[in-house]
Design an enzyme around this catalytic site. Structure first.
Site, PDB file in Angstrom:
ATOM      1  N   GLU A 138       0.838  -1.201   0.000  1.00 18.44           N
ATOM      2  CA  GLU A 138       0.000   0.000   0.000  1.00 18.44           C
ATOM      3  C   GLU A 138       0.875   1.254   0.000  1.00 18.44           C
ATOM      4  O   GLU A 138       1.884   1.330   0.692  1.00 18.44           O
ATOM      5  CB  GLU A 138      -0.904  -0.006   1.239  1.00 18.44           C
ATOM      6  N   LYS A 144      -9.810   1.980  -2.381  1.00 19.23           N
ATOM      7  CA  LYS A 144     -10.051   1.547  -1.009  1.00 19.23           C
ATOM      8  C   LYS A 144     -11.451   1.954  -0.578  1.00 19.23           C
ATOM      9  O   LYS A 144     -11.804   3.137  -0.591  1.00 19.23           O
ATOM     10  CB  LYS A 144      -8.998   2.172  -0.088  1.00 19.23           C
ATOM     11  N   CYS A 195      -5.864  -2.868   2.684  1.00 18.41           N
ATOM     12  CA  CYS A 195      -5.656  -2.666   4.116  1.00 18.41           C
ATOM     13  C   CYS A 195      -6.928  -2.798   4.960  1.00 18.41           C
ATOM     14  O   CYS A 195      -7.388  -3.901   5.225  1.00 18.41           O
ATOM     15  CB  CYS A 195      -4.974  -1.316   4.336  1.00 18.41           C
TER      16      CYS A 195
END
Length: 304
Positions: A55, A139, A178
Site C-alpha cells: 500500500e 479503497k 488494508c
C-alpha cells in the site's frame, strides 16, 4: 483481452518494500528494481506469476501526504486504457515493468486524484503480463480510528472511499486495500463470485498489527475457504508512520504458507487450487449455508 491464469498451481511474490521516502521518483525506481528482483524467483521458488507491491508504495504513508502525491489515472472498467497517454508516472512505471517481466503485477496502491471531481482515492492498479492496465480498486473503507494513548489516524480528512468491488484474471483474484480486510462482506462476496485468492496491499501499524494482522487474514481465509494475502511496506521507525510488516500468505485452511519479517524482503508462496477444492470438500460450508435463515450478501452484489 488479458490472458488468464489457468486453474493450476501458480507462484505469488510479495514485495515488502523499504526505503520509501519523500522523493517519488526514487520510490518508483526502487519499486521497479524490486519487481525485477522478485521476477527472478529465489533458490526455493520459480519465477512468480503474480507480483504484489504494498500500500502507498510511491509516497510516505499518511493522510497529509496523499493529496500531494496524488496522480490522475482515469481508468474506466471495461474500456481500453492507453498507458502511453497517461500523466501518471506510477502507472507508466508499473505497466512497463509488468511487460518487461512478463508477470501479472498488483501495483500496491497509490494516491489517485479523480479529474472529474477532484476527490483523492487510495487506489490499487493491476497489470497483465503484456503491461496493460486491466483493473483498479479504490479503497472502500477509510481508516478512521482513535485509540487513546496509542494511535489516531483519519484518512477521511483527505481521502474519499471507493464504491465498487473489484477482481481480475477472469474473476479468480479479489482485491482489497488494508482496512478493507476488516469488513468480511467484501471477502464473502468475492469468494462467492468465484475468487480463489484475496489480495490486500496493506499497512497496518505497530498497534493493530500484532493484534489483528495475522488474525484477520486467517479469519477471511477460513470463513471463505480461499487463499488470502496481505503485502505490507517494511517497517521504518524513522518515518512518521510505522508499518507492521510481516507480509503474509494464508491458505484456505488458515495455515500460514509464508511470512516476512519487519524489514525489506521478498517472499514467495505456491497457490494451489487443489488445496481450496480439498478444503471445501472436507468442510463443506460452501454447500451448507442456510440462506433460508439468513441473507446471501453476494446475491445482488456487483463485482467489476
Amino acid at each position: 483481452m488479458p490472458s488468464a491464469l489457468p486453474l493450476r498451481p501458480f507462484t505469488l511474490a510479495l514485495i515488502q518494500l523499504g526505503n520509501i521516502g519523500a522523493v517519488k521518483a526514487e520510490n518508483l525506481k526502487h519499486a521497479r528494481d524490486m519487481v525485477l528482483k522478485a521476477a527472478k524467483g529465489s533458490t526455493d521458488s520459480k519465477k512468480p506469476d503474480i507480483i504484489v507491491l504494498p500500500e502507498c508504495f510511491n509516497s510516505p504513508y499518511g493522510h497529509v501526504h496523499f493529496p500531494t502525491y496524488a496522480e490522475n489515472i482515469g481508468f474506466t472498467p471495461g474500456k481500453p486504457y492507453n498507458v502511453a497517454e497517461t500523466t501518471s508516472e506510477s502507472v507508466k512505471m508499473l505497466s512497463a515493468v509488468a511487460k518487461e517481466t512478463g508477470t501479472w503485477l498488483v501495483g500496491g496502491s497509490i494516491p489517485e486524484r479523480d479529474a472529474t471531481d477532484n476527490n483523492v482515492y487510495n487506489t490499487c492498479t493491476v497489470y497483465n503480463p503484456q503491461g496493460e492496465l486491466v483493473a483498479t480498486h479504490r479503497k472502500v473503507h477509510l481508516f478512521d480510528i482513535d485509540i487513546p494513548g496509542k494511535i489516531k489516524f483519519k484518512e477521511s480528512e483527505t481521502l474519499t472511499g471507493g464504491k465498487s468491488m473489484n477482481v481480475f484474471d477472469t474473476g479468480k483474484v479479489g482485491l482489497g486495500i488494508c482496512y478493507d480486510v476488516r469488513f468480511p462482506e467484501l471477502g464473502m462476496i468475492a469468494a462467492r463470485k468465484g475468487c480463489h485468492i484475496l489480495i490486500y496491499p496493506g499497512a497496518f501499524n505497530t498497534t493493530t498489527g500484532p493484534l489483528h494482522w495475522e488474525l484477520l487474514q486467517r479469519a477471511r481465509a477460513v470463513d471463505n475457504q480461499v487463499f488470502v494475502s496481505m503485502c505490507s511496506p517494511a517497517r521504518d521507525m524513522s518515518a512518521g508512520y510505522h508499518a507492521w510488516g510481516h507480509s503474509m500468505v494464508v491458505d484456505p485452511m488458515g495455515r500460514i504458507l509464508n511470512e516476512a519479517g519487519e524489514g525489506e524482503e521478498i517472499i514467495y508462496a505456491t497457490i494451489d487450487p487443489e488445496v481450496m477444492k480439498e478444503t471445501r470438500a472436507g468442510i463443506p460450508v460452501t454447500t451448507q449455508r442456510r440462506f433460508d435463515v439468513y441473507e446471501d450478501v453476494s446475491k445482488n452484489a456487483t463485482v467489476q
